[in-house]
Design a protein around this motif. Structure first.
Motif, PDB file in Angstrom:
ATOM      1  N   GLY A   1      20.559  35.411 -22.381  1.00  0.00           N
ATOM      2  CA  GLY A   1      20.227  34.316 -23.286  1.00  0.00           C
ATOM      3  C   GLY A   1      21.469  33.571 -23.742  1.00  0.00           C
TER       4      GLY A   1
ATOM      5  N   ALA B   1      15.995  29.764 -23.404  1.00  0.00           N
ATOM      6  CA  ALA B   1      17.381  29.846 -23.873  1.00  0.00           C
ATOM      7  C   ALA B   1      18.199  28.682 -23.320  1.00  0.00           C
ATOM      8  CB  ALA B   1      18.000  31.180 -23.480  1.00  0.00           C
ATOM      9  N   PHE B   2      17.967  28.343 -22.067  1.00  0.00           N
ATOM     10  CA  PHE B   2      18.646  27.200 -21.455  1.00  0.00           C
ATOM     11  C   PHE B   2      18.213  25.905 -22.140  1.00  0.00           C
ATOM     12  CE2 PHE B   2      18.683  23.804 -18.203  1.00  0.00           C
ATOM     13  CZ  PHE B   2      20.051  23.749 -17.964  1.00  0.00           C
TER      14      PHE B   2
ATOM     15  N   GLY C   1      24.619  26.518 -29.047  1.00  0.00           N
ATOM     16  CA  GLY C   1      23.776  26.821 -27.894  1.00  0.00           C
ATOM     17  C   GLY C   1      23.817  28.288 -27.515  1.00  0.00           C
TER      18      GLY C   1
ATOM     19  N   GLY D   1      23.212  25.551 -21.040  1.00  0.00           N
ATOM     20  CA  GLY D   1      22.389  24.452 -21.543  1.00  0.00           C
ATOM     21  C   GLY D   1      23.155  23.538 -22.475  1.00  0.00           C
TER      22      GLY D   1
ATOM     23  N   GLY E   1      17.295  35.476 -26.166  1.00  0.00           N
ATOM     24  CA  GLY E   1      17.577  36.625 -25.326  1.00  0.00           C
ATOM     25  C   GLY E   1      17.319  37.946 -26.021  1.00  0.00           C
TER      26      GLY E   1
ATOM     27  N   LEU F   1      22.757  31.475 -20.761  1.00  0.00           N
ATOM     28  CA  LEU F   1      21.901  30.315 -20.514  1.00  0.00           C
ATOM     29  C   LEU F   1      22.019  29.285 -21.633  1.00  0.00           C
ATOM     30  CD1 LEU F   1      18.724  32.053 -19.064  1.00  0.00           C
ATOM     31  CD2 LEU F   1      20.331  30.567 -17.846  1.00  0.00           C
ATOM     32  N   GLY F   2      22.169  29.771 -22.873  1.00  0.00           N
ATOM     33  CA  GLY F   2      22.367  28.853 -23.997  1.00  0.00           C
ATOM     34  C   GLY F   2      23.668  28.077 -23.868  1.00  0.00           C
TER      35      GLY F   2
ATOM     36  N   GLY G   1      19.704  25.481 -25.481  1.00  0.00           N
ATOM     37  CA  GLY G   1      21.100  25.097 -25.294  1.00  0.00           C
ATOM     38  C   GLY G   1      21.236  23.598 -25.078  1.00  0.00           C
TER      39      GLY G   1
ATOM     40  N   SER H   1      21.990  30.357 -30.297  1.00  0.00           N
ATOM     41  CA  SER H   1      20.549  30.076 -30.236  1.00  0.00           C
ATOM     42  C   SER H   1      19.938  30.680 -28.977  1.00  0.00           C
ATOM     43  CB  SER H   1      20.308  28.565 -30.287  1.00  0.00           C
ATOM     44  OG  SER H   1      20.777  28.030 -31.508  1.00  0.00           O
ATOM     45  N   GLY H   2      20.628  30.563 -27.866  1.00  0.00           N
ATOM     46  CA  GLY H   2      20.155  31.183 -26.635  1.00  0.00           C
ATOM     47  C   GLY H   2      20.142  32.698 -26.734  1.00  0.00           C
TER      48      GLY H   2
END
Length: 151
Positions: free
Chosen positions: A100, A5-6, A83, A107, A91, A103-104, A9, A86-87
């Motif tokens: 998620g 997830a990161f 991000g 990122g 997640g 972290l997205g 991102g 998508s993260g």
């Protein structure tokens, strides 16, 4: 898996539409289970194709002299949304959608600011921006592909 997830991102921070395109391909290939979630649309039949066309258009538009800086509020916000969503998709598949999402988002910040700094340095080294933009495209695409295959 949640570390992906990161990474997605970071992709979003570099190229806004590339992250959702990667997630859509992973979902369509059933490598990312999003059925029954609010992100199930990523797995729809035409979503990967549409997102990929948007990502390709972004790569072309990115090198135009009239394209605004990614660090302005609008482009930065779009990268955060890309991000984060998508993260969150990664997640959801890991039963940790909020982790998620976070972290997205993180990122995307790293990818936006780090990508801008990298591109500036590369442009100075090359003496012009186009080769730097292409290098950034290749790095973002390689990272996106790596995330998809890891899912």
């Amino acid at each position: 898996m949640i570390v992906l997830a990161f990474l997605i991102g970071i992709v979003a921070g570099s190229r806004t539409m590339l992250a959702p395109a990667a997630i859509a391909w992973a979902a369509a290939a059933r490598g990312l289970a999003l059925e029954g979630s609010w992100l199930a649309f990523f797995g729809w039949r035409f979503t990967p194709w549409i997102a990929s066309l948007l990502a390709l258009g972004e790569c072309v538009g990115d090198v135009l002299p009239t394209t605004p800086s990614r660090k302005l509020a609008g482009p930065f916000g779009a990268r955060l949304v890309s991000g984060g969503v998508s993260g969150a998709a990664i997640g959801v598949a890991s039963a940790m959608p909020l982790v998620g999402l976070g972290l997205g988002l993180l990122g995307a910040v790293v990818g936006t600011l780090g990508g801008a700094a990298l591109r500036t340095r590369l442009a100075l080294a090359f003496g012009r921006d186009l080769p730097a933009a292409l290098v950034e495209d290749v790095i973002a695409l390689a990272l996106a592909v790596a995330v998809v295959f890891a899912l």
